[in-house]
Design a protein around this motif. Structure first.
Motif, PDB file in Angstrom:
ATOM      1  N   ALA A 230      76.754   7.639  34.008  1.00 39.80           N
ATOM      2  CA  ALA A 230      76.404   8.234  32.539  1.00 39.80           C
ATOM      3  C   ALA A 230      74.911   7.901  32.185  1.00 39.80           C
ATOM      4  CB  ALA A 230      77.305   7.489  31.594  1.00 39.80           C
ATOM      5  N   ALA A 231      74.381   6.698  32.366  1.00 37.19           N
ATOM      6  CA  ALA A 231      72.900   6.211  32.490  1.00 37.19           C
ATOM      7  C   ALA A 231      72.116   7.001  33.143  1.00 37.19           C
ATOM      8  CB  ALA A 231      72.799   4.583  32.746  1.00 37.19           C
ATOM      9  N   ALA A 232      72.332   7.557  34.247  1.00 36.91           N
ATOM     10  CA  ALA A 232      71.457   8.357  35.115  1.00 36.91           C
ATOM     11  C   ALA A 232      71.529   9.831  34.626  1.00 36.91           C
ATOM     12  CB  ALA A 232      71.862   8.315  36.492  1.00 36.91           C
ATOM     13  N   GLN A 233      72.292  10.085  33.690  1.00 31.07           N
ATOM     14  CA  GLN A 233      72.236  11.389  33.247  1.00 31.07           C
ATOM     15  C   GLN A 233      72.466  12.684  34.304  1.00 31.07           C
ATOM     16  OE1 GLN A 233      69.552  12.289  30.020  1.00 31.07           O
ATOM     17  NE2 GLN A 233      68.798  10.137  30.338  1.00 31.07           N
ATOM     18  N   GLY A 234      73.453  12.284  35.412  1.00 28.23           N
ATOM     19  CA  GLY A 234      73.855  13.424  36.149  1.00 28.23           C
ATOM     20  C   GLY A 234      72.777  13.228  37.554  1.00 28.23           C
ATOM     21  N   HIS A 235      71.825  12.297  37.483  1.00 24.90           N
ATOM     22  CA  HIS A 235      70.940  12.203  38.448  1.00 24.90           C
ATOM     23  C   HIS A 235      71.422  11.229  39.662  1.00 24.90           C
ATOM     24  CE1 HIS A 235      67.500  11.501  40.855  1.00 24.90           C
ATOM     25  NE2 HIS A 235      66.749  12.332  40.177  1.00 24.90           N
ATOM     26  N   VAL A 236      72.166  11.936  40.860  1.00 27.34           N
ATOM     27  CA  VAL A 236      72.771  11.051  41.669  1.00 27.34           C
ATOM     28  C   VAL A 236      71.807   9.931  42.439  1.00 27.34           C
ATOM     29  CG1 VAL A 236      74.103  11.237  44.005  1.00 27.34           C
ATOM     30  CG2 VAL A 236      74.175  13.163  42.401  1.00 27.34           C
ATOM     31  N   GLY A 237      70.692  10.201  42.899  1.00 28.74           N
ATOM     32  CA  GLY A 237      69.921   9.380  43.214  1.00 28.74           C
ATOM     33  C   GLY A 237      69.327   7.937  42.558  1.00 28.74           C
ATOM     34  N   ARG A 251      64.342  -2.864  35.044  1.00 29.39           N
ATOM     35  CA  ARG A 251      63.196  -1.808  34.641  1.00 29.39           C
ATOM     36  C   ARG A 251      63.699  -1.023  33.290  1.00 29.39           C
ATOM     37  NH1 ARG A 251      61.924  -1.759  40.188  1.00 29.39           N
ATOM     38  NH2 ARG A 251      63.037  -0.236  40.401  1.00 29.39           N
ATOM     39  N   ARG A 252      65.119  -0.671  33.417  1.00 30.46           N
ATOM     40  CA  ARG A 252      65.620   0.141  32.642  1.00 30.46           C
ATOM     41  C   ARG A 252      65.841  -0.271  31.185  1.00 30.46           C
ATOM     42  NH1 ARG A 252      70.885   0.274  30.762  1.00 30.46           N
ATOM     43  NH2 ARG A 252      71.614   2.204  29.846  1.00 30.46           N
ATOM     44  N   GLU A 253      66.282  -1.885  31.476  1.00 26.64           N
ATOM     45  CA  GLU A 253      66.453  -2.603  30.108  1.00 26.64           C
ATOM     46  C   GLU A 253      65.182  -2.776  29.371  1.00 26.64           C
ATOM     47  OE1 GLU A 253      68.209  -6.128  31.670  1.00 26.64           O
ATOM     48  OE2 GLU A 253      70.218  -5.427  32.170  1.00 26.64           O
ATOM     49  N   ALA A 254      64.109  -2.929  30.138  1.00 29.00           N
ATOM     50  CA  ALA A 254      62.703  -3.050  29.426  1.00 29.00           C
ATOM     51  C   ALA A 254      62.270  -1.882  28.847  1.00 29.00           C
ATOM     52  CB  ALA A 254      61.907  -3.299  30.572  1.00 29.00           C
ATOM     53  N   ALA A 333      50.102   7.355  46.094  1.00 33.85           N
ATOM     54  CA  ALA A 333      50.376   6.317  44.975  1.00 33.85           C
ATOM     55  C   ALA A 333      50.485   6.918  43.517  1.00 33.85           C
ATOM     56  CB  ALA A 333      49.179   5.391  45.149  1.00 33.85           C
ATOM     57  N   THR A 334      49.478   7.838  43.494  1.00 32.72           N
ATOM     58  CA  THR A 334      49.511   8.526  41.948  1.00 32.72           C
ATOM     59  C   THR A 334      50.970   9.250  41.892  1.00 32.72           C
ATOM     60  OG1 THR A 334      47.164   8.704  42.233  1.00 32.72           O
ATOM     61  CG2 THR A 334      48.222  10.062  40.566  1.00 32.72           C
ATOM     62  N   ARG A 335      51.159   9.875  42.700  1.00 32.93           N
ATOM     63  CA  ARG A 335      52.664  10.575  42.655  1.00 32.93           C
ATOM     64  C   ARG A 335      53.693   9.758  42.377  1.00 32.93           C
ATOM     65  NH1 ARG A 335      53.556  15.339  40.932  1.00 32.93           N
ATOM     66  NH2 ARG A 335      54.967  14.068  39.443  1.00 32.93           N
ATOM     67  N   ALA A 336      53.465   8.414  43.322  1.00 29.77           N
ATOM     68  CA  ALA A 336      54.624   7.445  42.948  1.00 29.77           C
ATOM     69  C   ALA A 336      54.644   6.927  41.706  1.00 29.77           C
ATOM     70  CB  ALA A 336      54.493   6.523  44.072  1.00 29.77           C
ATOM     71  N   GLN A 337      53.489   6.640  41.114  1.00 32.02           N
ATOM     72  CA  GLN A 337      53.327   6.158  39.855  1.00 32.02           C
ATOM     73  C   GLN A 337      53.762   7.291  38.754  1.00 32.02           C
ATOM     74  OE1 GLN A 337      49.390   5.120  38.534  1.00 32.02           O
ATOM     75  NE2 GLN A 337      49.776   5.211  36.574  1.00 32.02           N
ATOM     76  N   ARG A 338      53.479   8.341  38.854  1.00 33.92           N
ATOM     77  CA  ARG A 338      54.116   9.227  37.919  1.00 33.92           C
ATOM     78  C   ARG A 338      55.767   9.402  38.037  1.00 33.92           C
ATOM     79  NH1 ARG A 338      49.506  14.388  37.269  1.00 33.92           N
ATOM     80  NH2 ARG A 338      47.885  12.840  36.859  1.00 33.92           N
ATOM     81  N   ASP A 339      56.149   9.415  38.902  1.00 33.36           N
ATOM     82  CA  ASP A 339      57.541   9.725  39.287  1.00 33.36           C
ATOM     83  C   ASP A 339      58.255   8.407  38.404  1.00 33.36           C
ATOM     84  OD1 ASP A 339      57.198  11.806  40.793  1.00 33.36           O
ATOM     85  OD2 ASP A 339      57.491  11.020  42.559  1.00 33.36           O
ATOM     86  N   ALA A 340      57.708   7.217  38.897  1.00 22.35           N
ATOM     87  CA  ALA A 340      58.037   5.871  38.023  1.00 22.35           C
ATOM     88  C   ALA A 340      58.323   6.133  36.720  1.00 22.35           C
ATOM     89  CB  ALA A 340      57.390   4.849  38.812  1.00 22.35           C
ATOM     90  N   LEU A 341      56.945   6.528  36.208  1.00 19.19           N
ATOM     91  CA  LEU A 341      56.682   6.606  34.731  1.00 19.19           C
ATOM     92  C   LEU A 341      57.684   7.669  34.139  1.00 19.19           C
ATOM     93  CD1 LEU A 341      55.255   5.917  32.038  1.00 19.19           C
ATOM     94  CD2 LEU A 341      53.537   7.608  32.862  1.00 19.19           C
ATOM     95  N   ASP A 342      57.956   8.853  34.865  1.00 22.19           N
ATOM     96  CA  ASP A 342      59.010   9.723  34.374  1.00 22.19           C
ATOM     97  C   ASP A 342      60.150   9.322  34.379  1.00 22.19           C
ATOM     98  OD1 ASP A 342      59.020  12.955  33.866  1.00 22.19           O
ATOM     99  OD2 ASP A 342      60.511  12.735  35.535  1.00 22.19           O
ATOM    100  N   ARG A 343      60.689   8.568  35.364  1.00 19.43           N
ATOM    101  CA  ARG A 343      62.186   7.876  35.234  1.00 19.43           C
ATOM    102  C   ARG A 343      62.264   7.066  33.982  1.00 19.43           C
ATOM    103  NH1 ARG A 343      61.385   7.469  40.916  1.00 19.43           N
ATOM    104  NH2 ARG A 343      60.481   5.402  40.832  1.00 19.43           N
ATOM    105  N   ALA A 344      61.317   6.347  33.433  1.00 23.09           N
ATOM    106  CA  ALA A 344      61.204   5.584  32.341  1.00 23.09           C
ATOM    107  C   ALA A 344      61.400   6.522  31.122  1.00 23.09           C
ATOM    108  CB  ALA A 344      60.121   4.665  32.279  1.00 23.09           C
ATOM    109  N   LEU A 345      60.552   7.465  31.093  1.00 23.83           N
ATOM    110  CA  LEU A 345      60.736   8.571  29.725  1.00 23.83           C
ATOM    111  C   LEU A 345      62.009   9.088  29.853  1.00 23.83           C
ATOM    112  CD1 LEU A 345      57.112   9.942  30.384  1.00 23.83           C
ATOM    113  CD2 LEU A 345      57.654   8.347  28.715  1.00 23.83           C
ATOM    114  N   VAL A 346      62.560   9.592  30.927  1.00 24.09           N
ATOM    115  CA  VAL A 346      63.971  10.198  30.889  1.00 24.09           C
ATOM    116  C   VAL A 346      64.951   9.001  30.212  1.00 24.09           C
ATOM    117  CG1 VAL A 346      65.804  10.732  32.203  1.00 24.09           C
ATOM    118  CG2 VAL A 346      63.539  11.494  32.794  1.00 24.09           C
ATOM    119  N   ASP A 347      64.891   7.655  30.548  1.00 20.74           N
ATOM    120  CA  ASP A 347      65.855   6.787  29.929  1.00 20.74           C
ATOM    121  C   ASP A 347      65.454   6.654  28.527  1.00 20.74           C
ATOM    122  OD1 ASP A 347      67.058   6.097  32.342  1.00 20.74           O
ATOM    123  OD2 ASP A 347      65.601   4.392  33.001  1.00 20.74           O
TER     124      ASP A 347
END
Length: 421
Positions: A230-237, A251-254, A333-347
């Motif tokens: 439920a917390a991942a909103q259907g994202h299996v990974g 990280r999600r709690e933060a 590294a830039t792509r990894a940072q943006r992906d990590a930030l996007d996961r936070a924004l989805v939460d």
């Protein structure tokens, strides 16, 4: 090893279509029609074959084509579907048995005739694509198909897209292209490439299906699996990471604590800095080990540590190659940072979505059950319109970063919008 489509969660219609295509591809090989009619797979014309439908009742051309696009939201399984279909095409016993050498090597990433392109940086360049297309034109070593899988095909540069288009327009007789993209919108994939491919749309899998996979495949406790799905909103990974990685949960709690921290302008900027720094730390942790291993391997290949005549000169002359490696690693590294930030924004978007549904008294379950009380308090304070404005601010931040706005500027603007409401 289970059936190759076992990990494609909640996509029964797509699996049926791909199995049918794999059966048709196998029938093409049995009929010996590929090399005699190179355009057969591209055209999908059953009349191009000599004779009638072969024994077994499978039309060798029906259901199969030379180029495919897998679309769907993040976590829907685009790359999983592409890899599973590639394995089904290489299967010698059926349409993805999971047991034969073709299935095993494809799913393991070691099949000689299956080439996988996974962009590590912000884009896929033309030189990489030209080299790939050239290799893909060779005859399959195993006698079945050359399969090219391009994950995140929406990151193709214009020149790389044109190089791929030429190959798709004039495909080699035994080569199949599998592209993965969020949608068929021109911003994600060019119209000309789209017009020459068959589209397999994937949907966001239901949380119940994701939870079932976590329990069955990963041994996660049922209650934890249900919460993570439920917390991942259907994202299996992402659901798997939340269920198994304590750091991911922290990280999600933060991130979900952000709405409580927005008490003023200064707090908004502090929250933005914390979010950016957390994304940078997560990205650095994910690429540091790979970066060090790549550099060590390249230096060794260029003669580092050698003691013979000319060894020191050789490593000095390799400065250009080391600089090119550093450039690729910086892009990754830039792509990894943006992906990590996007996961936070989805939460964060999920939190404001919960507040909006509560303000509207919609009969739907919250995404974040552990912050439902906080979302309910926000719904009472902001009402539906205020919750919607905040949700739109998060989505606008995601869009701005995707459009190459500097992440810090986009996140700071978002935090101010969340505070002001």
């Amino acid at each position: 090893m289970p059936d190759v489509f076992a990990d494609l969660v909640g996509q029964d219609e797509a699996v049926t279509e791909l199995r049918r295509a794999a059966a048709a591809a196998a029938a093409v090989l049995r009929a010996g029609a590929v090399d005699r009619a190179p355009a057969l797979i591209a055209a999908g014309d059953a009349d191009a074959l000599d004779g009638d439908t072969p024994a077994g009742g499978v039309d060798p051309a029906a259901g199969m084509t030379h180029a495919w696009i897998f679309t769907g939201p993040p976590g829907s399984g685009r790359s999983v579907a592409a890899r599973a279909f590639a394995a089904a095409l290489q299967c010698v016993h059926g349409t993805g048995c999971g047991e034969c050498p073709g299935c095993r090597t494809t799913m393991g990433g070691t099949h000689a005739d299956v080439r996988l392109v996974v962009p590590e940086g912000l884009s896929i360049g033309v030189n990489e694509m030209r080299a790939l297309v050239l290799r893909a034109a060779s005859t399959p070593s195993g006698g079945r198909w050359q399969v090219v899988i391009i994950e995140d095909a929406d990151r193709l540069t214009e020149a790389a897209g044109n190089a791929l288009l030429k190959a798709i327009e004039e495909p080699p007789p035994r080569t199949v292209f599998l592209l993965c993209a969020p949608s068929t919108h021109p911003d994600d994939i060019s119209v000309t490439i789209r017009s020459r491919c068959r589209v397999v749309p994937l949907r966001q899998p239901p949380a119940t299906a994701v939870a079932e996979v976590l329990v069955r495949r990963d041994g996660v406790a049922p209650d934890v699996a249900q919460w993570a799905a439920a917390a991942a909103q259907g994202h299996v990974g992402r659901a798997r990471r939340l269920a198994r990685d304590p750091e991911a949960r922290k990280r999600r709690e933060a991130v979900l604590a952000v709405p409580r921290r927005l008490t003023g302008v200064g707090a908004a900027f502090d929250a933005a800095s914390a979010l950016i720094e957390a994304a940078e730390a997560e990205a650095a942790a994910s690429v540091t080990e790979a970066d060090a291993a790549e550099r060590a391997a390249l230096e060794t290949a260029l003669g580092a540590g050698g003691t013979g005549r000319g060894a020191s000169g050789a490593i000095r002359g390799a400065a250009g190659q080391l600089k090119e490696l550093e450039k690729r690693q910086k892009s990754r590294a830039t792509r990894a940072q943006r992906d990590a930030l996007d996961r936070a924004l989805v939460d964060l978007a999920g939190f404001y979505r919960d507040a909006l549904t509560m303000a509207l008294r919609a009969p739907v379950a919250p995404v974040h059950t552990d912050t439902a009380a906080l979302a309910g308090a926000g719904a009472q304070k902001w009402d539906a319109e205020g919750a919607l404005r905040r949700l739109e601010a998060v989505l606008a931040c995601r869009a701005a970063i995707e459009s190459n706005v500097k992440p810090r500027i986009a996140v700071e603007a978002m935090m101010l919008a969340l505070w002001k409401g």
